[in-house]
Design an enzyme around this catalytic site. Structure first.
Site, PDB file in Angstrom:
ATOM      1  N   SER A   1       0.826  -1.210   0.000  1.00  0.00           N
ATOM      2  CA  SER A   1       0.000   0.000   0.000  1.00  0.00           C
ATOM      3  C   SER A   1       0.853   1.250   0.000  1.00  0.00           C
ATOM      4  O   SER A   1       0.430   2.297  -0.493  1.00  0.00           O
ATOM      5  CB  SER A   1      -0.869   0.051   1.267  1.00  0.00           C
TER       6      SER A   1
ATOM      7  N   HIS B   1      -1.083  -3.305  -7.297  1.00  0.00           N
ATOM      8  CA  HIS B   1      -1.811  -2.890  -6.096  1.00  0.00           C
ATOM      9  C   HIS B   1      -3.312  -3.056  -6.302  1.00  0.00           C
ATOM     10  O   HIS B   1      -3.939  -2.295  -7.046  1.00  0.00           O
ATOM     11  CB  HIS B   1      -1.453  -1.433  -5.754  1.00  0.00           C
TER      12      HIS B   1
ATOM     13  N   GLU C   1      -3.615  -0.763  -9.520  1.00  0.00           N
ATOM     14  CA  GLU C   1      -2.522   0.144  -9.887  1.00  0.00           C
ATOM     15  C   GLU C   1      -1.314  -0.719 -10.265  1.00  0.00           C
ATOM     16  O   GLU C   1      -0.867  -1.532  -9.450  1.00  0.00           O
ATOM     17  CB  GLU C   1      -2.183   1.068  -8.712  1.00  0.00           C
TER      18      GLU C   1
ATOM     19  N   ASN D   1      -3.788   5.820  -2.470  1.00  0.00           N
ATOM     20  CA  ASN D   1      -3.486   6.015  -1.052  1.00  0.00           C
ATOM     21  C   ASN D   1      -2.907   7.389  -0.736  1.00  0.00           C
ATOM     22  O   ASN D   1      -2.999   7.856   0.404  1.00  0.00           O
ATOM     23  CB  ASN D   1      -2.579   4.896  -0.533  1.00  0.00           C
TER      24      ASN D   1
HETATM   25  N1  CAA Z   1     -15.922 -10.486  -1.124  1.00  0.00           N
HETATM   26  C1  CAA Z   1     -16.620 -10.675  -2.265  1.00  0.00           C
HETATM   27  N2  CAA Z   1     -17.699  -9.930  -2.616  1.00  0.00           N
HETATM   28  C2  CAA Z   1     -18.084  -8.971  -1.756  1.00  0.00           C
HETATM   29  C3  CAA Z   1     -17.407  -8.718  -0.554  1.00  0.00           C
HETATM   30  C4  CAA Z   1     -16.281  -9.521  -0.260  1.00  0.00           C
HETATM   31  N3  CAA Z   1     -15.564  -9.335   0.862  1.00  0.00           N
HETATM   32  N4  CAA Z   1     -18.024  -7.690   0.082  1.00  0.00           N
HETATM   33  C5  CAA Z   1     -19.059  -7.317  -0.708  1.00  0.00           C
HETATM   34  N5  CAA Z   1     -19.089  -8.076  -1.820  1.00  0.00           N
HETATM   35  C6  CAA Z   1     -20.001  -7.931  -2.960  1.00  0.00           C
HETATM   36  C7  CAA Z   1     -21.394  -8.400  -2.633  1.00  0.00           C
HETATM   37  O1  CAA Z   1     -21.574  -9.762  -2.997  1.00  0.00           O
HETATM   38  C8  CAA Z   1     -22.283  -7.489  -3.457  1.00  0.00           C
HETATM   39  O2  CAA Z   1     -22.415  -7.952  -4.791  1.00  0.00           O
HETATM   40  P1  CAA Z   1     -23.789  -7.680  -5.589  1.00  0.00           P
HETATM   41  O3  CAA Z   1     -23.923  -6.189  -5.680  1.00  0.00           O
HETATM   42  O4  CAA Z   1     -23.550  -8.310  -6.926  1.00  0.00           O
HETATM   43  O5  CAA Z   1     -24.859  -8.287  -4.787  1.00  0.00           O
HETATM   44  C9  CAA Z   1     -21.507  -6.199  -3.559  1.00  0.00           C
HETATM   45  O6  CAA Z   1     -20.146  -6.518  -3.243  1.00  0.00           O
HETATM   46  C10 CAA Z   1     -22.062  -5.210  -2.591  1.00  0.00           C
HETATM   47  O7  CAA Z   1     -22.026  -5.827  -1.306  1.00  0.00           O
HETATM   48  P2  CAA Z   1     -23.114  -5.609  -0.167  1.00  0.00           P
HETATM   49  O8  CAA Z   1     -24.433  -5.250  -0.777  1.00  0.00           O
HETATM   50  O9  CAA Z   1     -23.060  -6.739   0.779  1.00  0.00           O
HETATM   51  O10 CAA Z   1     -22.510  -4.424   0.642  1.00  0.00           O
HETATM   52  P3  CAA Z   1     -22.313  -2.949   0.232  1.00  0.00           P
HETATM   53  O11 CAA Z   1     -23.288  -2.460  -0.754  1.00  0.00           O
HETATM   54  O12 CAA Z   1     -22.176  -2.272   1.539  1.00  0.00           O
HETATM   55  O13 CAA Z   1     -20.882  -2.938  -0.511  1.00  0.00           O
HETATM   56  C11 CAA Z   1     -18.537  -2.755  -0.553  1.00  0.00           C
HETATM   57  C12 CAA Z   1     -19.717  -3.435   0.070  1.00  0.00           C
HETATM   58  C13 CAA Z   1     -18.373  -3.153  -2.018  1.00  0.00           C
HETATM   59  C14 CAA Z   1     -17.318  -3.206   0.229  1.00  0.00           C
HETATM   60  C15 CAA Z   1     -18.753  -1.196  -0.489  1.00  0.00           C
HETATM   61  O14 CAA Z   1     -19.124  -0.833   0.812  1.00  0.00           O
HETATM   62  C16 CAA Z   1     -17.539  -0.403  -0.885  1.00  0.00           C
HETATM   63  O15 CAA Z   1     -17.246  -0.214  -2.063  1.00  0.00           O
HETATM   64  N6  CAA Z   1     -16.799   0.110   0.127  1.00  0.00           N
HETATM   65  C17 CAA Z   1     -15.585   0.902  -0.098  1.00  0.00           C
HETATM   66  C18 CAA Z   1     -14.414  -0.035  -0.264  1.00  0.00           C
HETATM   67  C19 CAA Z   1     -13.139   0.720  -0.500  1.00  0.00           C
HETATM   68  O16 CAA Z   1     -13.050   1.932  -0.458  1.00  0.00           O
HETATM   69  N7  CAA Z   1     -12.073  -0.056  -0.734  1.00  0.00           N
HETATM   70  C20 CAA Z   1     -10.751   0.483  -0.877  1.00  0.00           C
HETATM   71  C21 CAA Z   1     -10.043   0.331   0.446  1.00  0.00           C
HETATM   72  S1  CAA Z   1      -8.426   1.037   0.381  1.00  0.00           S
HETATM   73  C22 CAA Z   1      -7.508  -0.117  -0.372  1.00  0.00           C
HETATM   74  O17 CAA Z   1      -7.919  -1.186  -0.698  1.00  0.00           O
HETATM   75  C23 CAA Z   1      -6.080   0.258  -0.662  1.00  0.00           C
HETATM   76  C24 CAA Z   1      -5.081   0.086   0.423  1.00  0.00           C
HETATM   77  O18 CAA Z   1      -3.894  -0.095   0.058  1.00  0.00           O
HETATM   78  C25 CAA Z   1      -5.410   0.216   1.828  1.00  0.00           C
HETATM   79  P1  NAD Z   2      -3.575  -9.234   6.580  1.00  0.00           P
HETATM   80  O1  NAD Z   2      -3.080  -8.925   7.940  1.00  0.00           O
HETATM   81  O2  NAD Z   2      -5.015  -9.537   6.380  1.00  0.00           O
HETATM   82  O3  NAD Z   2      -2.773 -10.459   5.949  1.00  0.00           O
HETATM   83  C1  NAD Z   2      -1.380 -10.548   5.941  1.00  0.00           C
HETATM   84  C2  NAD Z   2      -1.060 -12.027   5.890  1.00  0.00           C
HETATM   85  O4  NAD Z   2       0.337 -12.196   5.619  1.00  0.00           O
HETATM   86  C3  NAD Z   2      -1.342 -12.746   7.215  1.00  0.00           C
HETATM   87  O5  NAD Z   2      -2.260 -13.803   6.985  1.00  0.00           O
HETATM   88  C4  NAD Z   2       0.035 -13.284   7.643  1.00  0.00           C
HETATM   89  O6  NAD Z   2      -0.032 -14.565   8.250  1.00  0.00           O
HETATM   90  C5  NAD Z   2       0.723 -13.354   6.297  1.00  0.00           C
HETATM   91  N1  NAD Z   2       2.191 -13.398   6.374  1.00  0.00           N
HETATM   92  C6  NAD Z   2       3.018 -12.724   7.199  1.00  0.00           C
HETATM   93  N2  NAD Z   2       4.309 -13.043   6.934  1.00  0.00           N
HETATM   94  C7  NAD Z   2       4.274 -13.934   5.911  1.00  0.00           C
HETATM   95  C8  NAD Z   2       5.249 -14.659   5.190  1.00  0.00           C
HETATM   96  N3  NAD Z   2       6.545 -14.506   5.511  1.00  0.00           N
HETATM   97  N4  NAD Z   2       4.848 -15.508   4.188  1.00  0.00           N
HETATM   98  C9  NAD Z   2       3.542 -15.656   3.879  1.00  0.00           C
HETATM   99  N5  NAD Z   2       2.560 -15.006   4.549  1.00  0.00           N
HETATM  100  C10 NAD Z   2       2.928 -14.156   5.537  1.00  0.00           C
HETATM  101  O7  NAD Z   2      -3.128  -8.006   5.665  1.00  0.00           O
HETATM  102  P2  NAD Z   2      -3.734  -7.533   4.261  1.00  0.00           P
HETATM  103  O8  NAD Z   2      -4.751  -6.513   4.533  1.00  0.00           O
HETATM  104  O9  NAD Z   2      -4.037  -8.727   3.434  1.00  0.00           O
HETATM  105  O10 NAD Z   2      -2.463  -6.780   3.661  1.00  0.00           O
HETATM  106  C11 NAD Z   2      -1.443  -7.464   2.946  1.00  0.00           C
HETATM  107  C12 NAD Z   2      -0.699  -6.467   2.071  1.00  0.00           C
HETATM  108  O11 NAD Z   2      -1.625  -5.846   1.165  1.00  0.00           O
HETATM  109  C13 NAD Z   2      -0.034  -5.319   2.832  1.00  0.00           C
HETATM  110  O12 NAD Z   2       1.151  -4.972   2.166  1.00  0.00           O
HETATM  111  C14 NAD Z   2      -1.082  -4.202   2.725  1.00  0.00           C
HETATM  112  O13 NAD Z   2      -0.517  -2.930   2.871  1.00  0.00           O
HETATM  113  C15 NAD Z   2      -1.591  -4.426   1.329  1.00  0.00           C
HETATM  114  N6  NAD Z   2      -2.942  -3.917   1.042  1.00  0.00           N
HETATM  115  C16 NAD Z   2      -3.908  -3.958   2.007  1.00  0.00           C
HETATM  116  C17 NAD Z   2      -5.189  -3.476   1.711  1.00  0.00           C
HETATM  117  C18 NAD Z   2      -6.291  -3.501   2.728  1.00  0.00           C
HETATM  118  O14 NAD Z   2      -7.308  -2.814   2.535  1.00  0.00           O
HETATM  119  N7  NAD Z   2      -6.179  -4.250   3.811  1.00  0.00           N
HETATM  120  C19 NAD Z   2      -5.481  -2.987   0.422  1.00  0.00           C
HETATM  121  C20 NAD Z   2      -4.462  -3.002  -0.560  1.00  0.00           C
HETATM  122  C21 NAD Z   2      -3.180  -3.454  -0.221  1.00  0.00           C
END
Ligand code: CAA
Ligand code: NAD
Length: 294
Positions: A121, A142, A154, A192
């Site tokens: 991330s 990503h 990405e 991000n």
């Molecule tokens: N796995 C598989 N499918 C899933 C799921 C999961 N964990 N969660 C939800 N879904 C599917 C559902 O089956 C549903 O499909 P249909 O529309 O075809 O029925 C759809 O997604 C919508 O789900 P729900 O109706 O149960 O729930 P919702 O309308 O609240 O949507 C959500 C859930 C898609 C997660 C929505 O809330 C959303 O888009 N949230 C924002 C998510 C977001 O911003 N993600 C980015 C996070 S940051 C990141 O990833 C980067 C990083 O590096 C940190």
């Molecule tokens: P998580 O905590 O759900 O999972 C991480 C997993 O890695 C754990 O199950 C752990 O047991 C495993 N692990 C640790 N060391 C390991 C090793 N040496 N070999 C194999 N497995 C190992 O975390 P996550 O949310 O899946 O995040 C994983 C990566 O994806 C991070 O780099 C995170 O920044 C990135 N990411 C996270 C998100 C998010 O929304 N959570 C979105 C995009 C990218």
């Protein structure tokens, strides 16, 4: 050097790794995933199973296709079993040392053609590429959470990435049914850079007593049409992961907007890692999330 992606290895079967395995298997790739222990592997397996079952129940995936996808997935605790992969995507904890140790181990095991990708991330791909003997074949891929639902990937190139490698990985992302974009190798890539300060700012406003967790979430859902509010999103991403991301981005940019708010650290001290651990800003154990004291 030849570039082909016919099979895939995934390191880590947590929130993101399990989603990456699922989408690759559904797209027809042979996938092997490695976890650190049998317990972690079982948890990842259950997550993939649940998501496939949900897609079948919702009519988004044919039962037969789900069964075939399942047979394409191999589960292991041995890194060496990923030695025959064309592309290895790491999705382990957000820690440069852990990621580099794994890539260095694989560097010795895999042929020189194998492409390494990171789902990081906030770390830079260059910092991982430089630790391997294949910097020109190490890229960023990503994905977004939840991987089966979010369309964006990405695809990140460094200044030394080979064009053929980048093009093959970009095409691979498209073949998973995703929309790839090209991102430069800066900490936070595109999404991000914008999203992390938003989540951290919500926590800072909470610290200032602006409103409750529930009301601030309601405000962004009903006032701005966001699919979920910032605190639900923090719980969804994982509080521990968000904290690591924040520390890494703050270290990189030295800008306050990336600094981890104290409340984030307190919540981690209490073992509240978000939805994946059952508690974060909310308690997720019941049918509906219940806001917890902050
Ligand atoms: N796995 C598989 N499918 C899933 C799921 C999961 N964990 N969660 C939800 N879904 C599917 C559902 O089956 C549903 O499909 P249909 O529309 O075809 O029925 C759809 O997604 C919508 O789900 P729900 O109706 O149960 O729930 P919702 O309308 O609240 O949507 C959500 C859930 C898609 C997660 C929505 O809330 C959303 O888009 N949230 C924002 C998510 C977001 O911003 N993600 C980015 C996070 S940051 C990141 O990833 C980067 C990083 O590096 C940190
Ligand atoms: P998580 O905590 O759900 O999972 C991480 C997993 O890695 C754990 O199950 C752990 O047991 C495993 N692990 C640790 N060391 C390991 C090793 N040496 N070999 C194999 N497995 C190992 O975390 P996550 O949310 O899946 O995040 C994983 C990566 O994806 C991070 O780099 C995170 O920044 C990135 N990411 C996270 C998100 C998010 O929304 N959570 C979105 C995009 C990218």
């Amino acid at each position: 050097m030849a570039v082909k992606i016919e099979n895939v290895g995934v390191l880590g079967c947590g929130l993101m790794g399990s989603g990456i395995v699922e989408v690759a298997a559904k797209a027809g790739f042979d996938v092997k995933v490695r976890e650190v222990s049998d317990e972690a592997l079982d948890a990842g397996k259950a997550r993939i199973r649940k998501s496939l079952d949900r897609a079948v129940k919702k009519g988004k995936l044919a039962d037969d296709d789900a069964k075939v996808a399942w047979t394409r997935i191999g589960f292991t605790t041995q890194v060496a079993e990923l030695a025959d992969r064309d592309l290895v995507i790491e999705a382990v904890v957000e820690d440069l040392e852990v990621k580099n140790e794994l890539f260095q181990e694989l560097d010795e095991l895999c042929p020189p053609e194998t492409i390494f990708a990171s789902n990081t991330s906030s770390l830079t791909i260059t910092d991982m590429a430089a630790a391997t003997q294949r910097p020109s074949r190490t890229v960023g891929l990503h994905f977004f959470n939840p991987v089966p639902v979010m369309k964006l990937v990405e695809v990140v190139r460094t200044i030394v990435t080979e064009d053929e490698v980048f093009d093959a990985v970009f095409e691979f992302a498209g073949s998973l049914g995703k929309e790839p974009i090209t991102a430069r190798d800066n900490s936070g890539f595109v999404v991000n850079l914008l999203l992390v300060p938003y989540m951290l700012d919500a926590i800072r406003q909470l610290e200032r007593g602006v409103a409750t967790v529930e009301d601030m979430d309601k405000a962004m859902v009903l006032g701005c049409g966001h699919p979920m509010g910032p605190f639900t999103l923090c719980d969804f991403v994982g509080i521990d992961t968000l904290h690591r991301i924040s520390e890494i981005m703050y270290e990189e940019y030295r800008e306050e907007r990336y600094a981890p708010p104290p409340l984030l650290k307190r919540i981690i001290s209490l073992g509240r890692f978000g939805r994946k651990s059952g508690k974060g800003f909310y308690d997720w154990s019941g049918d509906e999330p219940v806001p917890l004291p902050v």
